[in-house]
Write an enzyme that holds these catalytic residues in place. Structure first.
Site, PDB file in Angstrom:
ATOM      1  N   TYR B 218      29.263  15.409  23.926  1.00 36.11           N
ATOM      2  CA  TYR B 218      30.507  14.649  24.114  1.00 36.11           C
ATOM      3  C   TYR B 218      30.221  13.340  24.855  1.00 36.11           C
ATOM      4  O   TYR B 218      29.735  13.364  25.985  1.00 36.11           O
ATOM      5  CB  TYR B 218      31.487  15.526  24.910  1.00 36.11           C
ATOM      6  CG  TYR B 218      32.662  14.793  25.507  1.00 36.11           C
ATOM      7  CD1 TYR B 218      33.519  14.020  24.722  1.00 36.11           C
ATOM      8  CD2 TYR B 218      32.929  14.859  26.879  1.00 36.11           C
ATOM      9  CE1 TYR B 218      34.592  13.360  25.282  1.00 36.11           C
ATOM     10  CE2 TYR B 218      34.001  14.198  27.441  1.00 36.11           C
ATOM     11  CZ  TYR B 218      34.831  13.444  26.640  1.00 36.11           C
ATOM     12  OH  TYR B 218      35.884  12.775  27.200  1.00 36.11           O
ATOM     13  N   ASP B 303      30.947  24.203  29.765  1.00 32.65           N
ATOM     14  CA  ASP B 303      32.231  23.537  29.547  1.00 32.65           C
ATOM     15  C   ASP B 303      32.957  24.269  28.430  1.00 32.65           C
ATOM     16  O   ASP B 303      32.585  24.150  27.264  1.00 32.65           O
ATOM     17  CB  ASP B 303      31.976  22.066  29.178  1.00 32.65           C
ATOM     18  CG  ASP B 303      33.251  21.354  28.770  1.00 32.65           C
ATOM     19  OD1 ASP B 303      34.352  21.924  28.956  1.00 32.65           O
ATOM     20  OD2 ASP B 303      33.158  20.230  28.256  1.00 32.65           O
ATOM     21  N   ILE B 305      36.240  24.109  27.525  1.00 34.47           N
ATOM     22  CA  ILE B 305      37.582  23.541  27.420  1.00 34.47           C
ATOM     23  C   ILE B 305      38.197  23.745  26.029  1.00 34.47           C
ATOM     24  O   ILE B 305      39.409  23.632  25.865  1.00 34.47           O
ATOM     25  CB  ILE B 305      37.565  22.052  27.849  1.00 34.47           C
ATOM     26  CG1 ILE B 305      38.972  21.588  28.222  1.00 34.47           C
ATOM     27  CG2 ILE B 305      36.949  21.169  26.780  1.00 34.47           C
ATOM     28  CD1 ILE B 305      39.006  20.337  29.069  1.00 34.47           C
ATOM     29  N   LYS B 341      43.173  20.599  25.693  1.00 35.53           N
ATOM     30  CA  LYS B 341      42.843  20.883  24.295  1.00 35.53           C
ATOM     31  C   LYS B 341      43.588  22.126  23.793  1.00 35.53           C
ATOM     32  O   LYS B 341      44.327  22.060  22.821  1.00 35.53           O
ATOM     33  CB  LYS B 341      41.335  21.089  24.150  1.00 35.53           C
ATOM     34  CG  LYS B 341      40.479  20.029  24.829  1.00 35.53           C
ATOM     35  CD  LYS B 341      40.782  18.613  24.356  1.00 35.53           C
ATOM     36  CE  LYS B 341      39.910  17.590  25.075  1.00 35.53           C
ATOM     37  NZ  LYS B 341      40.225  16.208  24.684  1.00 35.53           N
TER      38      LYS B 341
END
Lengths: 501, 501
Positions: B218, B303, B305, B341
């Site tokens: 990302y 992560d 998310i 998200k």
């Protein structure tokens, strides 16, 4: 460089054989002695930050060389953050949490005079919120139409919606006397005053650089500024004989001393109205500070978070107004504002960076990815700050009620023979408790803090936490007290004073 | 240590006069040569960060020595933050703002495929908010009684209300398959996932230390981590032949190379489900990563998310579940989560740090003074996350609608002969546009990015922005597209492909 000339002379055939051999031999010998003395019986630590670590951590570090046995360690810079604090300011706040006073359910609990928050106008806020909360969040930007979830749920610019910056600009201008205007383009909305000061410190000073700060100063600045940015704060000591007002000669002296100690000083930070004293900085002094900053090429950060909590006769003047006079290079001026004090909504986490320096605004906008205000809260604030009638009613009540509470509190103390510094702003007063000290020293003051906390069950912030050099002063926040609590506070102090005699 | 023995021998009377003099003389001579070579013709810069500064800034620095003439400069570390970005990821996002596509009002505008946000379930969110927004904010902690402004206006613990942490723990456990539990005491609420990753980087690695990160990754991590913490990211290159899955041998190789280059590597950071590829990390790989981290004494940041945005047959497994198996030292495991998200509410800025390391939790709690969530938003989230019936309905719809949209989008691309990597999570797919490259190189990919943006008017994120080493891959976010927008996207790509031939 002169020391290394002799050997160069030898090498280049210009004589000096004896000196050219003796000096390096001696240096080498002393180097060995030095190394020998320094080498500990155990293997030397590999990490220069280890001095900060407790013994267990440095042991675990030894295991960490590729072994699976060691407990993993955190970064050296996070170690002091994770540790319990040793500031009496935070110790007091924590102690209150264990046994908070309540007029009805816990009459013997600790009374909080350590936190600058106000409940004085909660009746007005409650009414406004009850009537407008829903509508303000669900309102479209055009003020009409049906509620559209996308207006609060989606990504928005981290530096704040333009409408909010416009509303803030108008509100700030109004409460700061109307003689100053704020350009929304120079404004960045932050999640409270705390990230505002941190981001400014990051943008104006590098790690290890320093800011001058008139003391006594708000003890929270230590965490706000030092925790992550690594910027040092150098107190410029002010005295009771001047009612703790800063002078240019004190600034100059502090600057020179700081430079002698090897600091690069990047700017001056101060609160106006002052926190913890509660006096306001006059237009003349603001001019002096800015002239001095220009002469020395320093930044000026003016923390004006109590600008709307002024209740005396003196008018508050924003540094933004002085900077806009045309006399100065205003790119060095940066103002902090927020709604935690003047609107009594710290739970909303709303602050402002206002800067005349384009690069600072640009950098702060991008850093707001870490400290942005949620869009639903932005929508509420747009409505709240734009409601001119409510703001007028609220600000008049806020100022009037602080003035009244201040008068009652100071009068109560006067009745005990305890004077306060002259003040006309802020949610606190600066109390001269020197008469209660058993010995006139920093230790005497900390002893009194402990007795206030444990015996009188009152949490007040001692001057040492604010870097005041005169022992015996305490900051007492009075705006979360009900009128009927004030006699309780006074009675507790009276009993403490009596038992100390 | 052997080098300094000879002179010690001389001094202690054990002979070796010749060697004892020769070695220090030679060393001293080479020291002089070295110093002479290093001293530049101009005076050396006083600031070690000056290498980072553009010429104008270093000129203004010259003026700043006590002179009133210089324009005041910002800190060296803020200079790169203030500068315009050169990442195609951010360039694309900025360009969309200048001319955003709208089905009705701006049909020729740029279509946004660069931002991972979803509008797929806004109907459900809108219904819930309309019905519950007011009540949730005004609800007392006991669930009864009248609205009390003090419940939202006053200071609250910066790390989040206990009720919110309890609600988050339950919600996360539910969406992560129910086999993992989260202890609210290990949880810190953050103003979005962005400050969560920054604070973890600060707590786990010192300035100049590094984290390994499987790439493509990302592109926002660069800002999130490097802006302030100074932690380096070292890509561990994954390849299309493995569907961009990381392996322990790749991690080992990257670790060795990083150490050879002088980096102290503090941990491994990865996204699961992966961003930008959209595949999920298997339980076996999670075990391998954690075993490797334990062997090398590294932290692991997972992560997660997009954990609730998984729509394929494979089950998502949280690193917290693997860490809790009892096989590993879990204190090295840290999980990031957030609602931007899975609940599609990035405007609410709500994230989580979940750490098994007590010191990390303690430090993160204190650092939340800079990134806390306003209390009104916390109150809304407590109601939202605790509404089990709504959450069940929402999550089922969310997953189902992503799956459908993904199928449509991938099918459209397949119709153009453009394949995608296999994926089953996230709000995007990882598109193989190699057939559209005019030359197979990084430059070819950036050219295609520019053509997509300017000619086809589509903003997709090129693989180079994600540190992918194979040119031609693009991340396309499809969850903010309406069904009728998909043919528009495909038609635009088709025309671009034709004109390129």
């Amino acid at each position: 460089m002169r020391l290394i000339v002799p050997l160069r002379g030898v090498v280049q055939g210009r004589g000096g054989l004896f000196v050219g051999s003796l000096i390096p031999c001696c240096l080498f010998y002393f180097l060995q002695l030095y190394l020998k003395r320094r080498s500990p019986p155990d293997p030397p630590p590999s990490d220069s930050h280890l001095g900060e670590l407790p013994r267990t951590s440095s042991l675990s570090n030894l295991f960490s060389r590729g072994s699976s046995m060691g407990r993993v360690r955190i970064s050296a810079r996070a170690v002091p953050v994770a540790k319990p604090t040793d500031s009496t300011y935070y110790i007091g706040l924590e102690r209150v949490k264990t046994d908070p006073y309540d007029r009805i359910s816990n009459k013997e609990g600790i009374i909080q005079l350590g936190l600058a928050e106000s409940t004085l106008c909660f009746d007005l806020l409650q009414r406004w919120m009850s009537e407008n909360l829903m509508e303000s969040m669900m309102m479209q930007s055009d003020g009409n139409g049906e509620f559209d979830i996308s207006s609060i749920a989606m990504y928005q610019p981290f530096e704040g919606l333009l409408e909010l910056r416009v509303a803030f600009a108008g509100f700030m201008s109004r409460i700061m006397g109307g003689n100053v205007t704020f350009d929304p383009a120079n404004m960045v909305i932050t999640a409270g005053g705390t990230p505002a000061i941190e981001v400014l410190a990051f943008c104006l000073a590098d790690h290890g650089n320093a800011l001058l700060i008139p003391s006594p100063y708000y003890p929270g600045f230590d965490r706000d500024i030092k925790f992550r940015t690594g910027v040092e704060l150098i107190p410029v000591h002010c005295r009771s004989s001047d009612n703790f007002t800063v002078t240019v000669s004190a600034l100059e002296q502090a600057l020179n001393q700081a430079r002698k100690r090897g600091f690069k000083v990047s700017g001056i930070l101060f609160s106006n109205p002052s926190n913890p004293v509660g006096n306001i900085v006059s237009r003349e002094t603001l001019n002096d500070i800015l002239r001095f900053a220009q002469e020395k090429n320093l930044h000026v950060i003016s923390d004006e978070i109590f600008a709307g909590s002024v209740y005396g006769d003196k008018a508050f003047v924003s540094m933004a107004e002085v900077a806009s006079s045309g006399e100065f290079d205003k790119s060095r001026v940066h103002v902090i504002y927020g709604l935690s004090k003047d609107l009594s909504i710290p739970g909303f986490r709303a602050g402002v960076i206002y800067s005349f320096h384009e690069d600072v605004v640009n950098a702060a906008k991008k850093l707001m990815r870490f400290s942005s205000v949620p869009v639903p809260v932005q929508r509420i604030l747009i409505s709240l700050l734009s409601d001119a009638r409510f703001i007028e009613e609220y600000m008049a009540a806020h100022r009037g009620r602080i003035r009244d509470k201040h008068a009652r509190f100071v009068e109560g103390l006067r009745g005990l023979g305890i004077p306060c510094a002259e003040s006309c702003g802020g949610l606190y007063c600066w109390v001269d408790m020197r008469s209660l000290l058993t010995c006139y020293s920093e230790k005497g003051e900390v002893d009194l803090f402990e007795k206030l906390l444990s015996v009188a069950k009152i949490n007040a912030t001692p001057g040492t936490a604010c870097y005041c050099i005169e022992p015996g002063w305490f900051r007492c926040c009075f705006t979360a007290l009900a009128d009927e609590d004030i006699p309780v506070v006074m009675e507790r102090i009276r009993r403490l004073a009596e038992s100390s005699r």
